[in-house]
Write an enzyme that holds these catalytic residues in place. Sequence first.
Site, PDB file in Angstrom:
ATOM      1  CE1 TYR A  38      -4.210   1.348  -0.208  1.00 34.45           C
ATOM      2  CE2 TYR A  38      -3.642   2.612   1.738  1.00 34.45           C
ATOM      3  CZ  TYR A  38      -4.486   2.350   0.673  1.00 34.45           C
ATOM      4  OH  TYR A  38      -5.604   3.128   0.522  1.00 34.45           O
TER       5      TYR A  38
ATOM      6  CE  LYS B  72      -6.978   6.211   0.688  1.00 37.31           C
ATOM      7  NZ  LYS B  72      -7.941   7.053  -0.046  1.00 37.31           N
TER       8      LYS B  72
HETATM    9  P1  NAP Z   1     -12.492   3.471  -8.029  1.00 38.79           P
HETATM   10  O1  NAP Z   1     -13.832   3.001  -8.398  1.00 38.79           O
HETATM   11  O2  NAP Z   1     -11.373   3.185  -8.969  1.00 38.79           O
HETATM   12  O3  NAP Z   1     -12.564   5.028  -7.677  1.00 38.79           O
HETATM   13  C1  NAP Z   1     -11.417   5.858  -7.621  1.00 38.79           C
HETATM   14  C2  NAP Z   1     -11.791   7.132  -8.304  1.00 38.79           C
HETATM   15  O4  NAP Z   1     -10.759   8.134  -8.224  1.00 38.79           O
HETATM   16  C3  NAP Z   1     -12.042   6.907  -9.790  1.00 38.79           C
HETATM   17  O5  NAP Z   1     -13.278   7.458 -10.139  1.00 38.79           O
HETATM   18  C4  NAP Z   1     -10.882   7.638 -10.403  1.00 38.79           C
HETATM   19  O6  NAP Z   1     -11.054   8.009 -11.738  1.00 38.79           O
HETATM   20  C5  NAP Z   1     -10.774   8.812  -9.463  1.00 38.79           C
HETATM   21  N1  NAP Z   1      -9.614   9.635  -9.766  1.00 38.79           N
HETATM   22  C6  NAP Z   1      -8.315   9.268  -9.865  1.00 38.79           C
HETATM   23  N2  NAP Z   1      -7.572  10.316 -10.248  1.00 38.79           N
HETATM   24  C7  NAP Z   1      -8.419  11.370 -10.393  1.00 38.79           C
HETATM   25  C8  NAP Z   1      -8.257  12.729 -10.774  1.00 38.79           C
HETATM   26  N3  NAP Z   1      -7.067  13.241 -11.112  1.00 38.79           N
HETATM   27  N4  NAP Z   1      -9.355  13.540 -10.803  1.00 38.79           N
HETATM   28  C9  NAP Z   1     -10.565  13.051 -10.472  1.00 38.79           C
HETATM   29  N5  NAP Z   1     -10.781  11.771 -10.105  1.00 38.79           N
HETATM   30  C10 NAP Z   1      -9.716  10.943 -10.068  1.00 38.79           C
HETATM   31  O7  NAP Z   1     -12.031   2.805  -6.627  1.00 38.79           O
HETATM   32  P2  NAP Z   1     -12.633   2.849  -5.143  1.00 38.79           P
HETATM   33  O8  NAP Z   1     -12.014   1.686  -4.475  1.00 38.79           O
HETATM   34  O9  NAP Z   1     -14.088   2.999  -5.183  1.00 38.79           O
HETATM   35  O10 NAP Z   1     -11.947   4.157  -4.536  1.00 38.79           O
HETATM   36  C11 NAP Z   1     -12.673   5.219  -3.932  1.00 38.79           C
HETATM   37  C12 NAP Z   1     -11.957   5.667  -2.656  1.00 38.79           C
HETATM   38  O11 NAP Z   1     -12.078   4.634  -1.679  1.00 38.79           O
HETATM   39  C13 NAP Z   1     -10.465   5.933  -2.813  1.00 38.79           C
HETATM   40  O12 NAP Z   1     -10.104   7.041  -2.032  1.00 38.79           O
HETATM   41  C14 NAP Z   1      -9.848   4.665  -2.235  1.00 38.79           C
HETATM   42  O13 NAP Z   1      -8.532   4.865  -1.766  1.00 38.79           O
HETATM   43  C15 NAP Z   1     -10.810   4.422  -1.096  1.00 38.79           C
HETATM   44  N6  NAP Z   1     -10.766   3.084  -0.494  1.00 38.79           N
HETATM   45  C16 NAP Z   1     -10.867   1.964  -1.275  1.00 38.79           C
HETATM   46  C17 NAP Z   1     -10.817   0.716  -0.689  1.00 38.79           C
HETATM   47  C18 NAP Z   1     -10.886  -0.534  -1.526  1.00 38.79           C
HETATM   48  O14 NAP Z   1     -10.498  -1.594  -1.043  1.00 38.79           O
HETATM   49  N7  NAP Z   1     -11.379  -0.472  -2.750  1.00 38.79           N
HETATM   50  C19 NAP Z   1     -10.693   0.600   0.710  1.00 38.79           C
HETATM   51  C20 NAP Z   1     -10.620   1.746   1.484  1.00 38.79           C
HETATM   52  C21 NAP Z   1     -10.656   2.989   0.869  1.00 38.79           C
HETATM   53  P3  NAP Z   1     -10.137   7.180 -12.835  1.00 38.79           P
HETATM   54  O15 NAP Z   1     -10.660   5.789 -12.837  1.00 38.79           O
HETATM   55  O16 NAP Z   1     -10.330   7.896 -14.106  1.00 38.79           O
HETATM   56  O17 NAP Z   1      -8.709   7.231 -12.367  1.00 38.79           O
END
Ligand code: NAP
Length: 259
Positions: free
Chosen positions: A155, A162
């Site tokens: 990570y 984070k």
């Molecule tokens: P996700 O569906 O891939 O969402 C991540 C989002 O961030 C995507 O829409 C992505 O767009 C966007 N993004 C990246 N760079 C960007 C930019 N320059 N401008 C605007 N948007 C941008 O994945 P997710 O897991 O749902 O992630 C959402 C949040 O939850 C993140 O903060 C992640 O760290 C957090 N989180 C995830 C998990 C897990 O296990 N999945 C656990 C805890 C926390 P693009 O696809 O175009 O890059």
Amino acid sequence: MKLLENKTAMIFGVANQRSIAWGITQKFHEHGARIALSYAGPALERRVRPLAEQIGAAFVHPCDVTQDDQITAIVEKAEAELGKIDILVHAIAFADREDLMRPFVETSRAGFKLAMDISVYSFVTLTNHFRKLMNPGGSFLTLTYYGSVKVAPGYNVMGVAKAALEAATRYMAYDLGPEGLRVNAISAGPIRTLAAAGVPGFRRMYKNFVEMAPLQQNITIEDVGNAALFLCSDMAAKVTGEILYVDSGYNVMGTPKPE
Ligand code: NAP
């Protein structure tokens, strides 16, 4: 009982139907909120528009959060098309995969800046830009992960980002408290999304999670949506600066259970 009637939620970070932001969006919609969506760039429009149609969201605009002019533009559009808002959800993170592939100590300067810019500063600046559009009692929410407080191998720079995001949540809760605005974070357990696919060792982490977590169940985007509903509704009117774990209790464990 609908918890978000007459409220407007501006949601950043829907990439597809697996996104955590989509789980939150669906739950907010179910509870009567008017939804506004913003996605990263033109490449995502094809996926986000049909989702927006499913919930009757008319406000759907791109915003690359690394670009100040795009942030200013979306604030102007929100003011013109939505007027005031009540909720802003930030579900955005990014790190260069190369930086996740090598030991954290070898993180490049450019990779460090990029991860901090997209994953942390974007929440700060979106909060600052949108606070003028927030109705009293308004709520900001971001998404974090336990790799901020403990080492989650692979990570790496994202864990450090984070940690900064969680600190930023507390500082902004302090800044915005006098304006009657709240700032919170949900620390979600691992969920299979596009962003998660970029984390080396995610599959192992996902499998080990169920073995370690007291509830012995993985997390779904619906679980996160429910917690987000609580935090962004008036039910959590006096909750701010908080990091709420939605992780089947994983974070309370010190060692795995005996064989
Ligand atoms: P996700 O569906 O891939 O969402 C991540 C989002 O961030 C995507 O829409 C992505 O767009 C966007 N993004 C990246 N760079 C960007 C930019 N320059 N401008 C605007 N948007 C941008 O994945 P997710 O897991 O749902 O992630 C959402 C949040 O939850 C993140 O903060 C992640 O760290 C957090 N989180 C995830 C998990 C897990 O296990 N999945 C656990 C805890 C926390 P693009 O696809 O175009 O890059």
